[in-house]
Design an enzyme around this catalytic site. Structure first.
Site, PDB file in Angstrom:
ATOM      1  N   HIS A  52       0.852  -1.186   0.000  1.00 28.67           N
ATOM      2  CA  HIS A  52       0.000   0.000   0.000  1.00 28.67           C
ATOM      3  C   HIS A  52       0.883   1.230   0.000  1.00 28.67           C
ATOM      4  O   HIS A  52       1.939   1.231   0.622  1.00 28.67           O
ATOM      5  CB  HIS A  52      -0.912   0.014   1.233  1.00 28.67           C
ATOM      6  CG  HIS A  52      -2.052   0.966   1.093  1.00 28.67           C
ATOM      7  ND1 HIS A  52      -1.938   2.288   1.392  1.00 28.67           N
ATOM      8  CD2 HIS A  52      -3.308   0.772   0.634  1.00 28.67           C
ATOM      9  CE1 HIS A  52      -3.089   2.880   1.135  1.00 28.67           C
ATOM     10  NE2 HIS A  52      -3.941   1.988   0.663  1.00 28.67           N
ATOM     11  N   ASP A  96      -7.939  -5.340  -0.047  1.00 28.19           N
ATOM     12  CA  ASP A  96      -8.449  -6.168  -1.138  1.00 28.19           C
ATOM     13  C   ASP A  96      -8.046  -7.630  -1.039  1.00 28.19           C
ATOM     14  O   ASP A  96      -8.525  -8.449  -1.814  1.00 28.19           O
ATOM     15  CB  ASP A  96      -7.956  -5.610  -2.487  1.00 28.19           C
ATOM     16  CG  ASP A  96      -8.634  -4.294  -2.814  1.00 28.19           C
ATOM     17  OD1 ASP A  96      -9.813  -4.165  -2.486  1.00 28.19           O
ATOM     18  OD2 ASP A  96      -7.968  -3.409  -3.364  1.00 28.19           O
TER      19      ASP A  96
HETATM   20  N1  CMC Z   1       4.198  -7.667  -4.914  1.00 28.72           N
HETATM   21  C1  CMC Z   1       5.538  -7.663  -5.086  1.00 28.72           C
HETATM   22  N2  CMC Z   1       6.308  -6.572  -4.929  1.00 28.72           N
HETATM   23  C2  CMC Z   1       5.708  -5.441  -4.597  1.00 28.72           C
HETATM   24  C3  CMC Z   1       4.305  -5.348  -4.385  1.00 28.72           C
HETATM   25  C4  CMC Z   1       3.558  -6.537  -4.558  1.00 28.72           C
HETATM   26  N3  CMC Z   1       2.224  -6.509  -4.399  1.00 28.72           N
HETATM   27  N4  CMC Z   1       3.963  -4.083  -4.061  1.00 28.72           N
HETATM   28  C5  CMC Z   1       5.111  -3.392  -4.059  1.00 28.72           C
HETATM   29  N5  CMC Z   1       6.171  -4.207  -4.367  1.00 28.72           N
HETATM   30  C6  CMC Z   1       7.593  -3.819  -4.414  1.00 28.72           C
HETATM   31  C7  CMC Z   1       7.932  -3.042  -5.672  1.00 28.72           C
HETATM   32  O1  CMC Z   1       8.340  -3.892  -6.713  1.00 28.72           O
HETATM   33  C8  CMC Z   1       9.022  -2.137  -5.170  1.00 28.72           C
HETATM   34  O2  CMC Z   1      10.194  -2.907  -5.079  1.00 28.72           O
HETATM   35  P1  CMC Z   1      11.653  -2.225  -5.365  1.00 28.72           P
HETATM   36  O3  CMC Z   1      11.808  -1.165  -4.306  1.00 28.72           O
HETATM   37  O4  CMC Z   1      12.634  -3.346  -5.249  1.00 28.72           O
HETATM   38  O5  CMC Z   1      11.568  -1.644  -6.757  1.00 28.72           O
HETATM   39  C9  CMC Z   1       8.601  -1.799  -3.745  1.00 28.72           C
HETATM   40  O6  CMC Z   1       7.825  -2.931  -3.316  1.00 28.72           O
HETATM   41  C10 CMC Z   1       7.766  -0.517  -3.608  1.00 28.72           C
HETATM   42  O7  CMC Z   1       6.661  -0.618  -4.513  1.00 28.72           O
HETATM   43  P2  CMC Z   1       6.010   0.619  -5.262  1.00 28.72           P
HETATM   44  O8  CMC Z   1       5.250   0.107  -6.436  1.00 28.72           O
HETATM   45  O9  CMC Z   1       7.062   1.653  -5.523  1.00 28.72           O
HETATM   46  O10 CMC Z   1       5.049   1.177  -4.131  1.00 28.72           O
HETATM   47  P3  CMC Z   1       3.833   2.153  -4.355  1.00 28.72           P
HETATM   48  O11 CMC Z   1       3.584   2.798  -3.056  1.00 28.72           O
HETATM   49  O12 CMC Z   1       4.066   3.012  -5.551  1.00 28.72           O
HETATM   50  O13 CMC Z   1       2.637   1.138  -4.743  1.00 28.72           O
HETATM   51  C11 CMC Z   1       0.806  -0.350  -4.643  1.00 28.72           C
HETATM   52  C12 CMC Z   1       1.652   0.716  -3.890  1.00 28.72           C
HETATM   53  C13 CMC Z   1      -0.460  -0.635  -3.843  1.00 28.72           C
HETATM   54  C14 CMC Z   1       0.406   0.204  -6.018  1.00 28.72           C
HETATM   55  C15 CMC Z   1       1.661  -1.622  -4.803  1.00 28.72           C
HETATM   56  O14 CMC Z   1       2.027  -2.118  -3.533  1.00 28.72           O
HETATM   57  C16 CMC Z   1       0.956  -2.704  -5.619  1.00 28.72           C
HETATM   58  O15 CMC Z   1       1.032  -2.698  -6.858  1.00 28.72           O
HETATM   59  N6  CMC Z   1       0.236  -3.666  -4.924  1.00 28.72           N
HETATM   60  C17 CMC Z   1      -0.560  -4.668  -5.632  1.00 28.72           C
HETATM   61  C18 CMC Z   1      -1.879  -4.055  -6.092  1.00 28.72           C
HETATM   62  C19 CMC Z   1      -2.852  -3.858  -4.940  1.00 28.72           C
HETATM   63  O16 CMC Z   1      -3.056  -4.737  -4.113  1.00 28.72           O
HETATM   64  N7  CMC Z   1      -3.502  -2.674  -4.937  1.00 28.72           N
HETATM   65  C20 CMC Z   1      -4.553  -2.352  -3.945  1.00 28.72           C
HETATM   66  C21 CMC Z   1      -4.147  -1.232  -3.033  1.00 28.72           C
HETATM   67  S1  CMC Z   1      -5.217  -1.118  -1.593  1.00 28.72           S
HETATM   68  C22 CMC Z   1      -6.755  -0.683  -2.227  1.00 28.72           C
HETATM   69  C23 CMC Z   1      -6.822   0.747  -2.568  1.00 28.72           C
HETATM   70  O17 CMC Z   1      -6.979   1.598  -1.665  1.00 28.72           O
HETATM   71  O18 CMC Z   1      -6.746   1.061  -3.757  1.00 28.72           O
END
Ligand code: CMC
Length: 428
Positions: free
Chosen positions: A307, A364
């Site tokens: 998140h 989720d």
């Molecule tokens: N599985 C594997 N690796 C992950 C995941 C995951 N679900 N989420 C983040 N990472 C890794 C990512 O690859 C990155 O690694 P590195 O630093 O080595 O490059 C690190 O963790 C940080 O990730 P980010 O994408 O820069 O983080 P963010 O804050 O931009 O993204 C997120 C947050 C929710 C988009 C992301 O965690 C994600 O894609 N999760 C899966 C989709 C999901 O479950 N979304 C629902 C969010 S909650 C409901 C809502 O309110 O919308």
């Protein structure tokens, strides 16, 4: 003395006020930055940018705290109803018994949609994704209620638009489901409360009366409450920014629905179940899929994990996990994917990759398992998220208007080509 932040550019130093929220969060107010320095800030994805000062929802991602109007989510989820939470979010206070009854009655009187709207439903292919239908249908409400187009609505007119939005949304969502089945639409009944009415329109039949199981009503209330607001997330920011151009409520909410659709936001609930099903079909080897999620050369992500703001745990996920166990037990359902989800969570929480990046199950991760147990098809999950998020979008849209916020219009740093001469097409 109030705190200030200093910025040094070359040999000049600039002071900027520091403002503090009621929960102790601090922000450097840079609203005069460009005027004073000629510089702008660059913050792609807005990871460090506060877009507004809001009194609706507070969340502390480090401590795993979520409160609506100061009330902890745990108390609201266990003691309140979705409609009461909607009132709280939109009007700022918990309603008295009379206020709640009036609110419910007022909404009930506006649940019908114009009969001509049925032609829009007819126009969609029956297998088209419900989120695309929902976004279009909600925007089309503005065609039927032109008084909503006035940007200077009186308080009473604004309130009526809000009530219509709430009332018609449940009808549209359930009719999208009915359309997917090829079943006749079920009309709302004013004797029911909001959630029961929604379930009546969704699972009811024209041919016979159905009993609406109180276990399902209660589960639905909990899920909708947990989704009702989440401060300046992607879809809410969209609603506020669209509304800031003085677009009407239906157009603003419709834009929020489109933003919610993506798998990184609300679309994750559908993606989680699809992922769990895939893992099940593949033999249920969770270690293999955890390895894939960690592999930078693999595009697979553990859906329902991570998140932007929660870096400890998502308090909604804790409540949902427990609700999931309770509901499946009460309904006597044994779902193999729940076991896979629990195993994935267990493995991930012990794995350094997830620990270092502070990745925990989000709202989720378990919600889809409950929706499925209640009888909803997978592609309806994100629509249910939208139904739950609606009071939050409305409250944030209303607050943005009350604050008279200026049109949202970020800056950029241009990195394209400079000063090119036009070349005639034959000479290129
Ligand atoms: N599985 C594997 N690796 C992950 C995941 C995951 N679900 N989420 C983040 N990472 C890794 C990512 O690859 C990155 O690694 P590195 O630093 O080595 O490059 C690190 O963790 C940080 O990730 P980010 O994408 O820069 O983080 P963010 O804050 O931009 O993204 C997120 C947050 C929710 C988009 C992301 O965690 C994600 O894609 N999760 C899966 C989709 C999901 O479950 N979304 C629902 C969010 S909650 C409901 C809502 O309110 O919308």
């Amino acid at each position: 003395m109030s705190e200030t932040a200093q910025l040094k550019i070359g040999d000049k130093t600039y002071d900027f006020p520091v403002i503090e929220g009621t929960e102790g969060e601090k922000a450097i107010d840079i609203s005069k930055l460009r005027d004073q320095t000629g510089y702008v800030t660059l913050d792609i994805g807005y990871k460090n940018t506060g877009a507004t000062q809001s009194a609706i929802t507070f969340l502390d991602g480090e401590l795993g705290v979520l409160k609506y109007r100061g009330y902890p989510i745990e108390q609201l989820a266990s003691k309140s109803s979705f409609i009461e939470v909607a009132y709280l979010l939109i009007y700022g206070e918990l309603p008295t018994e009379k206020q709640l009854a009036d609110f419910q009655l007022h909404i009930s009187r506006h649940t019908l949609v114009h009969e001509d709207m049925k032609k829009f439903f007819d126009g969609f292919p029956s297998k088209s994704h419900p989120m695309g239908q929902l976004s279009s249908l909600v925007c089309s409400l503005s065609a039927f209620y032109p008084e909503s187009l006035k940007s200077n609505q009186s308080e009473a007119e604004l309130d009526l638009s809000i009530i219509k939005m709430l009332g018609k949304m449940a009808t549209i969502v359930s009719w999208i489901y009915k359309k997917s089945l090829g079943h006749p639409f079920i009309y709302p009944r004013n004797k029911y409360d909001y959630v029961t009415n929604f379930l009546h329109m969704t699972f009811g039949q024209r041919t016979e009366e159905i009993e609406i199981d109180p276990v399902i009503v209660s589960a639905m209330n909990t899920l909708l409450i947990l989704h009702a607001d989440h401060e300046q997330n992607c879809s809410t920011s969209t609603v506020r920014i669209v509304g800031s151009s003085e677009s009407n409520i239906y157009a603003s909410v419709s834009a929020g629905i489109s933003a919610l659709w993506g798998p990184l936001h609300g679309g994750a609930n559908q993606a989680v179940i699809e992922m769990l099903e895939k893992i099940k079909e593949d033999g249920g080897d969770t270690d293999k899929w955890i390895k894939k999620a960690k592999d930078k050369n693999d595009t697979f992500r553990l859906m329902g994990f991570g998140h932007r703001v929660y870096k400890n745990f998502d308090p909604r996920a804790k409540i949902i996990k427990k609700a999931c166990d309770d509901i499946l037990e009460k309904l006597g359902i044994d779902d193999e994917v729940l076991e896979i989800a629990k195993k994935l969570e267990e493995v991930a929480l012990k794995d350094n990759y997830f620990i270092e990046r502070k990745l925990y199950p989000n709202v989720d991760f378990y919600s889809g398992i409950i929706y499925r147990a209640l009888g909803f098809p997978t592609d309806m999950f994100t629509v249910l998220f939208a139904l739950g998020r609606l009071p939050g979008w409305i409250a944030q849209w209303k607050e943005m208007k009350e604050h008279k916020e200026p049109i949202g219009r970020p800056r950029q740093i241009y990195v394209g080509k400079v000063n090119r001469e036009y070349v005639d097409i034959k000479s290129r």
